[in-house]
Scaffold this motif. Structure first.
Motif, PDB file in Angstrom:
ATOM      1  N   TYR A 157     -21.527  30.698 -34.536  1.00 49.57           N
ATOM      2  CA  TYR A 157     -21.005  31.460 -33.390  1.00 49.57           C
ATOM      3  C   TYR A 157     -19.797  30.752 -32.767  1.00 49.57           C
ATOM      4  CZ  TYR A 157     -24.933  34.753 -33.284  1.00 49.57           C
ATOM      5  OH  TYR A 157     -25.834  35.745 -33.590  1.00 49.57           O
TER       6      TYR A 157
ATOM      7  N   GLN B 285     -16.795  31.466 -34.680  1.00 48.25           N
ATOM      8  CA  GLN B 285     -16.343  32.852 -34.480  1.00 48.25           C
ATOM      9  C   GLN B 285     -15.826  33.070 -33.047  1.00 48.25           C
ATOM     10  OE1 GLN B 285     -16.311  34.983 -37.160  1.00 48.25           O
ATOM     11  NE2 GLN B 285     -16.979  33.129 -38.229  1.00 48.25           N
TER      12      GLN B 285
ATOM     13  N   ASP C  48     -17.493  33.011 -30.426  1.00 50.31           N
ATOM     14  CA  ASP C  48     -18.500  33.737 -29.635  1.00 50.31           C
ATOM     15  C   ASP C  48     -19.325  32.713 -28.863  1.00 50.31           C
ATOM     16  OD1 ASP C  48     -20.290  35.492 -28.559  1.00 50.31           O
ATOM     17  OD2 ASP C  48     -20.681  36.582 -30.418  1.00 50.31           O
TER      18      ASP C  48
ATOM     19  N   GLU D 117     -22.815  33.781 -27.173  1.00 49.41           N
ATOM     20  CA  GLU D 117     -23.955  33.868 -28.096  1.00 49.41           C
ATOM     21  C   GLU D 117     -24.453  32.477 -28.458  1.00 49.41           C
ATOM     22  OE1 GLU D 117     -25.984  36.043 -29.399  1.00 49.41           O
ATOM     23  OE2 GLU D 117     -25.112  37.735 -28.356  1.00 49.41           O
TER      24      GLU D 117
END
Length: 556
Positions: free
Chosen positions: A296, A299, A301, A304
């Motif tokens: 995550y 990415q 993110d 998350e």
């Protein structure tokens, strides 16, 4: 071992190969043969055939559960032992075996309850010792620790607790001591190799592991560890090739480690298939949660990643480091000082610990701690000590660049910044803004201006333009300061931008007169001034025109 023979191997009494083979009857495999070959699938098939043929018994049930356990099918083994525990006068070992199955399924409370029902034994004590570690109950841990004896099984259990607590050298000492008197305990080489792997001695780990693999080349655990060493020493492709070899062997031990191998293939492939493979393994393989968090983060993110790790109570350096990284990323993304402080504390905890202070991750942690505190002189002390290990690491070079520039070492900062190859990082605004500043401080304003020209119009390009305008002005590189202020003024008619452009244009004019800028530049300066409808423009351009006329320079 056969100590006598029914017939001599050679001589007149020996049958000819052709005759002998014709007389041979096909021999049915026995349970012992399957167990010796670690073919637990074959063993279970034979045992279940016997059970369904009316030859079932408690012993057969126990062997089925045993084979299921060694295949990693703990749930099935648990169900077999549970079924046996409900019978009157069941074998006393059923309870401790059931407890072991529950332990491997992560059902620690149920494991504890079953273990307490079993008669006192060394296995029971070892299991309760491990459960105490899982429950973080130090007092209880020490109680069962005191019951350990100087026997191999108990010492191996103690070594495993040392390993789980990241006391790898203590675990190695125990394993080596046992190996001195028991050279045939080849599996201990795998445990020693695993400890060396955890200590980042991947070459040493390979050497020790080779001793075991010479005898058991199809061991899933050993081949997996070899693959992990290859991943650290070389790359994911080399590591994956090792696991492919295991799959091609169709080893009986492959089933046992299939989840571990699926997990590691995701890591070796740089996170490919992470969302399909890792979530179901979160409560099976501890590293699965950590690797999903890393996925995550890669990415971008961060939320998350934070949700996945926020409730994790860190117990190992890796967990502390990852919690620190996630909190740092979230703090920087949201501007939360609280998260940045938590990150700094985690980094300091790892970097300052006796076991990690001299390791590469430990020094990285201290560098990160000081980075968040903006104490860049201290950051460089730690970065300088490990830079040889990260020459081609883009993230390290990105951070090293910032630290060098922050203390004013712009020449070296430029050299390090240009080592970064990752396109994502090179397009990151933080990287671009630092590189632009470094260029300007090294009197290369043209290169900074080119960075801006390559950007698409956005809020970040506007910010970079402001940085170029102000830094160029401050460093006396007035030509590019004037160009930057001119664009800013056209985008936003702020009086401050006119004042900056006016001062920069006058500064360029002075440099032209002093011979530090080409004379032809005067035309461009006049044009920049004419872009502004301000009464002061006429007075300044009149002065420049007069000088140009006197020096026979055409402004058309």
């Amino acid at each position: 071992m056969m100590l006598s023979r029914a017939k001599p191997a050679t001589g007149p009494a020996a049958s000819s190969p052709a005759k002998d083979s014709s007389k041979k009857k096909k021999k049915l495999p026995k349970l012992e043969d399957y167990l010796t070959n670690r073919d637990y699938t074959g063993a279970i098939t034979l045992l279940e055939f016997n059970r369904s043929s009316g030859k079932g018994s408690e012993e057969v049930d126990m062997w089925i559960a045993y084979c299921a356990f060694h295949l990693g099918e703990y749930k099935r083994a648990m169900e077999e032992f549970q079924s046996m525990s409900k019978r009157d006068g069941c074998h006393p070992d059923v309870w401790v075996n059931l407890a072991c199955c529950n332990f491997f399924l992560g059902m620690y409370k149920e494991s504890d309850e079953a273990a307490q029902k079993s008669p006192k034994s060394r296995l029971q004590n070892r299991l309760l010792f491990h459960l105490s570690h899982k429950f973080n109950d130090e007092k209880r841990l020490m109680h069962y620790h005191q019951n350990l004896q100087d026997i191999i099984e108990d010492q191996l259990s103690l070594a495993s607790i040392h390993y789980l607590r990241s006391h790898y050298q203590e675990a190695i000492d125990i394993y080596k001591r046992i190996l001195l008197d028991n050279r045939d305990y080849l599996a201990l080489n795998v445990y020693v190799a695993l400890c060396y792997y955890k200590l980042d001695y991947y070459d040493v780990s390979q050497e020790v592991l080779a001793v075991y693999l010479q005898h058991y080349p199809d061991s899933a655990i050993a081949i997996n560890l070899k693959a992990c060493n290859h991943f650290r020493l070389y790359n994911g492709k080399a590591a994956e090739q090792e696991l492919k070899t295991l799959q091609e062997m169709a080893s009986p031990s492959f089933t046992f480690a299939k989840e571990l191998i699926k997990h590691n293939l995701v890591v070796f492939r740089g996170g490919e298939g992470a969302l399909q493979v890792l979530p179901p393994l979160i409560d099976v393989i501890p590293e699965a949660r950590l690797n999903l968090v890393i996925y995550y983060l890669r990415q971008d993110d961060v939320s998350e990643a934070y949700n996945l790790i926020k409730d994790l109570e860190p117990t190992t350096p890796q967990e502390y480091i990852l919690k620190g990284v996630v909190n740092a990323a979230l703090g920087q993304e949201t501007g939360s000082r609280e998260h940045l402080k938590i990150a700094q504390q985690y980094f300091q905890l790892v970097g300052g610990s006796a076991s990690e202070c001299d390791t590469i991750p430990g020094r990285q942690c201290m560098a990160s701690c000081f980075f968040l505190l903006k104490q860049f002189e201290d950051v460089l002390i730690y970065f300088n000590s490990i830079k040889s290990y990260f020459y081609n690491d883009d993230t390290f070079n990105f951070n090293y660049t910032q630290a060098k520039a922050a203390v004013g070492n712009f020449k070296e900062a430029e050299e390090v910044a240009l080592l970064v190859q990752n396109e994502k990082l090179k397009n990151d605004y933080t990287y671009l803004s630092w590189l632009a500043r470094i260029y300007i401080m090294n009197n290369k304003a043209r290169l900074a201006w080119e960075l801006y020209l390559k950007m698409e119009t956005s809020g970040e390009s506007f910010s970079l333009l402001q940085l170029i305008a102000n830094d160029c002005y401050k460093m006396g590189q007035f030509y590019y300061a004037a160009k930057a202020f001119d664009v800013l003024e056209r985008l936003d008619p702020n009086p401050e931008y006119w004042e900056g452009k006016r001062g920069a244009c006058v500064g360029v004019f002075q440099q032209i007169i002093a011979g530090r800028e080409p004379r032809d530049t005067v035309r461009e300066i006049v044009q920049l001034l004419r872009n502004t409808s301000n009464p002061q423009v006429e007075y300044i351009t009149r002065t420049i025109k007069k000088w140009a006329k006197d020096n026979r320079i055409s402004l058309s």
